[in-house]
Structures are given as structure tokens and as C-alpha cells.
Design an enzyme around this catalytic site. Sequence first.
Site, mmCIF file in Angstrom:
data_model
loop_
_atom_site.group_PDB
_atom_site.id
_atom_site.type_symbol
_atom_site.label_atom_id
_atom_site.label_comp_id
_atom_site.label_asym_id
_atom_site.label_seq_id
_atom_site.Cartn_x
_atom_site.Cartn_y
_atom_site.Cartn_z
ATOM 1 N N GLY A 20 0.845 -1.194 0.000
ATOM 2 C CA GLY A 20 0.000 0.000 0.000
ATOM 3 C C GLY A 20 0.877 1.240 0.000
ATOM 4 O O GLY A 20 2.096 1.161 0.192
ATOM 5 N N SER A 91 6.092 -5.609 5.503
ATOM 6 C CA SER A 91 5.424 -4.323 5.248
ATOM 7 C C SER A 91 6.356 -3.468 4.408
ATOM 8 O O SER A 91 7.330 -2.911 4.902
ATOM 9 C CB SER A 91 5.045 -3.626 6.556
ATOM 10 O OG SER A 91 6.145 -3.518 7.428
#
Length: 186
Positions: A20, A91
Site C-alpha cells: 500500500g 510491510s
Amino acid sequence: MRTERWSALGHPGATIWFTGLPASGKSTIAAAVEERLVLSGRSAYRLDGDQMRLGLNRDLGFDAASRTENVRRTAEVARILAEAGTVALVSVVSPYSAGRAEARALHEREGLAFMEVWLCTPLAECERRDPKGLYARARRGEITGMTGIDDPYETPAAADLVLTPDLSVEASAERVLRLIDSPDSR
Ligand code: ADP
């Protein structure tokens, strides 16, 4: 040997890949998931993009080739952790679809579970949060190549889980935990 290793640990390894925009919540939710897994007795470890860039990937910049290499190395480390029986929680912005697809293929070739979690937080919300002040700096022209501003983010077409910002961190973590415990991830 994998079966024996995983049965000695009491659980299989897997990779959960959070992708993201910067500030979309990848690290925050990965940390919440890590805590829940470890407290429940499962081996889990976070591979955070920023941390990786301080060590293994410190020779890499933010041009397209470096971003691709950053993702490739991170995927290789995640694969090793998953093989060892840990839930690797990655992440990293990972802006390009091809790099994410390669990370998945790397795992699937080895019969390892790989799940992509897309932090589908709109750019405006990421900019509002801006915990590191990066968007503000990019808007002022102090940095270039900022994903979402002057560098592309290719949205996932088939993420295993999509998280939206209306969900609390706890609710998001809960959904990821359910994904990890789903039969497909074993
Ligand atoms: P990334 O790892 O994607 O760059 P971070 O997790 O570092 O993003 O930053 C996200 C910021 O947004 C944090 O300051 C976090 O506290 C905040 N935040 C607010 N609401 C949420 C939410 N629902 N989910 C995740 N993060 C949230």
C-alpha cells in the site's frame, strides 16, 4: 525436513505481504498482527521496508530498478523465514504488480503460503496522516520519487485481503489473523 521442522514448532510458516501507499498502515497493522501471533505462541517476525533499507538493502535507492531489487530481496528473506516455520509479516510499499507477483511465485514454487494484504487507504488519507512528514516534503518539492505523488503505485488486482481505513487497527489485525488461520494458508 520441512514437515518435521514445522511439527516441532507446532505450526507452519507463511508470508503475509502488506502492500500500500506510504502511511497506509502497513507497519502498524503488521505490528499488531505480530504481537497477537507471538502472544498466542506462534513464531512471527516483521520485515519492515524501512528497517530493511538500513541493513540488507542499504545500497538501494528509490529508482525503479532499486525498488524492484528491494522487493526481490525482501521476498527472498520472507521465503526463508516461512520455510523455517515463522509467519513473515512483510510491510513494504512494493509499488509494482510484477514484483508482488514474483514474490508470490517464489513462495508458491516452494509450496509456501503467501497472502497479499492491500492497505487500500486513499492518498488523501495517507497525506492527512503523514507520520513521517514525507508527503509534505514531496509536495514542497524537497524529495522526488515519492510513491503516490510523483512515482506510481499499481493497485493490486487480486489481493487476498483488502483493508480499508474505516476499520480500526484491531479490526484489521483480526481480519489478517483470520486469513492466516484459513485452511488455504496451511
Ligand atoms: P506504512 O507502514 O504503510 O507506511 P504506518 O503504519 O507507518 O504506514 O503509518 C500509518 C499511520 O496511520 C500510523 O500513524 C497509524 O497510527 C495511523 N492510523 C490511523 N488509523 C489507522 C488504521 N485504521 N489502520 C492503520 N493505521 C492507522
